[in-house]
Design an enzyme around this catalytic site. Structure first.
Site, mmCIF file in Angstrom:
data_model
loop_
_atom_site.group_PDB
_atom_site.id
_atom_site.type_symbol
_atom_site.label_atom_id
_atom_site.label_comp_id
_atom_site.label_asym_id
_atom_site.label_seq_id
_atom_site.Cartn_x
_atom_site.Cartn_y
_atom_site.Cartn_z
ATOM 1 N N TYR A 144 0.531 -0.905 -0.101
ATOM 2 C CA TYR A 144 0.160 -0.253 0.277
ATOM 3 C C TYR A 144 1.092 0.986 0.342
ATOM 4 C CZ TYR A 144 -3.612 3.469 1.480
ATOM 5 O OH TYR A 144 -4.470 4.714 1.370
ATOM 6 N N ASP A 238 9.629 2.461 0.053
ATOM 7 C CA ASP A 238 8.029 3.453 1.224
ATOM 8 C C ASP A 238 8.635 2.765 2.354
ATOM 9 O OD1 ASP A 238 6.002 4.354 1.850
ATOM 10 O OD2 ASP A 238 4.004 3.308 0.520
ATOM 11 N N LYS A 266 3.861 8.662 9.381
ATOM 12 C CA LYS A 266 3.655 7.801 11.150
ATOM 13 C C LYS A 266 5.103 8.833 11.998
ATOM 14 C CE LYS A 266 0.995 4.773 8.544
ATOM 15 N NZ LYS A 266 0.732 3.923 6.906
HETATM 16 C C1 LIG Z 1 0.334 4.395 5.408
HETATM 17 C C2 LIG Z 1 0.611 4.209 4.281
HETATM 18 C C3 LIG Z 1 1.223 5.141 3.689
HETATM 19 C C4 LIG Z 1 -0.303 6.024 3.636
HETATM 20 O O1 LIG Z 1 0.480 7.393 4.236
HETATM 21 P P1 LIG Z 1 -1.093 8.120 5.144
HETATM 22 O O2 LIG Z 1 -0.541 9.269 6.273
HETATM 23 O O3 LIG Z 1 -2.201 7.234 5.225
HETATM 24 O O4 LIG Z 1 -1.427 8.954 3.446
HETATM 25 C C5 LIG Z 1 1.515 4.424 2.825
HETATM 26 N N1 LIG Z 1 2.826 4.212 2.057
HETATM 27 C C6 LIG Z 1 2.938 3.185 3.325
HETATM 28 C C7 LIG Z 1 3.914 2.064 3.752
HETATM 29 C C8 LIG Z 1 1.881 3.488 4.765
HETATM 30 O O5 LIG Z 1 2.171 2.186 5.980
#
Ligand SMILES: *Cc1c(COP(=O)(O)O)cnc(C)c1O
Length: 429
Positions: A144, A238, A266
């Site tokens: 994701y 990511d 995060k």
């Molecule tokens: C949570 C997450 C996102 C998206 O971040 P948001 O702050 O919810 O937009 C993108 N990539 C990874 C790997 C994530 O865990």
């Protein structure tokens, strides 16, 4: 356990909020039942509006690595609040956080702060395209990367939980440059690179959290780094979930690789809306005002969020909890496996640093296809039993659980008791 007040708020919330939530992962769609509403949290515990107390293993889906309301973070936020909330101009705090972040990731000379992980990834992809002049992006099924159009295919937990293949409202044109590969399968990437000359980047979660925890094999991750270099394709890590969580320098530090572009979010915001993307000076100088790639944000680098980020990262650096996380995760794995054996329930536990979760399946889980073979009904039973025994878990088989620095030996004991009861429920289901 009673959920009366939560039920009340849920019904009320339905009127003006979609499903009474602001993010679909918070709905309890796949586990049945209605979402629990939270009142407050402190340290490793979270309390709902009915006064039920839980050990929090959601931790806002990762950010609250120091537990809730860490003293130093709280004081830094209060101090910043007294100076003003947003200025539309640069502050020293942005420079400070940028230095901490760039020092943590060796491949990163410069960074740009944004307001979410989604924004970080969509900007990183634009940057990869601007830098290479190519359009296609290889992504892995089950990973994701936020909710922008181009990444909403085979996108893991949120969609998998709701059994959606992709999202409505995403035009074919928006995903025509997205090529899907299989996690832990280097050949599937090679094939795309052989067949397409127009690939700007390969993007991945260096350790996944969004199909549950899945680790890359050494051969896969090292091979991916070598392959992308050989083919002049950028590697985007990511690390929105893993950054400052797996290690201070993210999963990259543990895996021994260096991405060309890194996405963060995060933990870096300490619970406030912050994201970032960073790379070498050469790549980052494509971004406006130095280069021709446009990307902007009214609230980007927000001073309160920066204060939360700086204090969280400094606390983390001081505490250096990573060895301890490893030990705690090993204990949790043991607890889960022992209970599963006792009640003859088939599970597989995957973990990496402070991320861990059991899959209700006997076989190894190395990619999204494996993850989807899990028994989600068993997970639902397990989930509600854990809730009823005071452990707050993500309401999906396809999400990682998270550890924080504030977990106590008593928490672990109570967790263990909850697991025993929950596993018994699963066995008798
Ligand atoms: C949570 C997450 C996102 C998206 O971040 P948001 O702050 O919810 O937009 C993108 N990539 C990874 C790997 C994530 O865990």
């Amino acid at each position: 356990m009673k959920f009366k007040q939560s039920e009340k708020l849920y019904k009320k919330g339905l009127q003006h909020l979609v499903g009474a939530v602001n993010s679909p992962v918070r709905a309890f769609a796949s586990v049945g039942g209605n979402p629990v509403f939270i009142n407050k949290a402190k340290g490793s515990k979270i309390k709902d509006v009915d006064g039920n107390r839980y050990i929090d293993m959601v931790l806002s889906y990762g950010p609250m690595i120091l537990g809730h309301r860490n003293k130093r973070v709280e004081s830094a936020i209060s101090k910043a609040l007294k100076k003003g909330y947003s200025f539309g101009a640069s502050t020293n705090a942005e420079i400070k956080l940028a230095k901490i972040v760039c020092d943590a990731f060796p491949g990163m000379d410069k960074v740009r702060f944004v307001n979410s992980g989604t924004e970080a990834v969509l900007s990183a992809i634009r940057l990869a395209r601007a830098h290479t002049g190519c359009n296609k992006i290889v992504k892995f099924s089950g990973c994701y990367h936020g909710h922008m159009d181009a990444m909403l295919v085979a996108a893991g937990s949120g969609l998998a939980t709701l059994s959606l293949p992709g999202s409505k409202g995403v035009p074919d044109e928006a995903v025509k440059n997205t090529l899907i590969a299989e996690y832990n399968n280097l050949e599937s990437v090679k094939k795309h690179l052989d067949e397409n000359k127009d690939v700007a980047a390969v993007i991945l979660e260096p350790v996944t959290g969004n199909m549950g925890v899945v680790q890359p094999s050494d051969a896969f991750i090292q091979g991916l780094r070598t392959l992308t270099k050989e083919r002049n394709v950028l590697l985007i890590c990511d690390e929105v979930m893993t950054g400052f969580r797996s290690q201070f320098g993210g999963a990259q530090e543990l895996l021994g690789i260096q991405a060309d572009i890194t996405c963060l979010g995060k933990v870096m915001g300490g619970g406030f809306p912050v994201g970032a993307y960073g790379a070498s000076e050469e790549i980052m100088n494509n971004v406006a005002p130095l280069g021709g790639m446009y990307q902007a944000g009214t609230l980007s680098g927000n001073p309160i969020a920066m204060a939360a980020g700086i204090s969280t990262l400094l606390e983390l650096k001081k505490k250096n909890p990573y060895k301890n996380f490893e030990k705690t995760a090993a204990k949790i794995e043991k607890i889960l496996l022992a209970a599963a054996e006792k009640y003859k329930v088939a599970i597989t536990v995957n973990r990496f640093g402070s991320m861990i979760n059991p899959f209700f399946a006997k076989e190894e889980i190395t990619n999204f296809t494996d993850a989807q073979k899990c028994d989600t009904e068993k997970f639902s039973t397990f989930f509600w039993a854990m809730m009823n025994n005071g452990v707050f878990l993500p309401p999906s088989q396809f999400e990682s659980w998270f550890l924080c620095t504030e977990l106590t030996p008593t928490d672990i004991r109570n967790f263990s008791i909850a697991v025993d009861r929950a596993m018994e429920k699963v066995a008798n289901q």
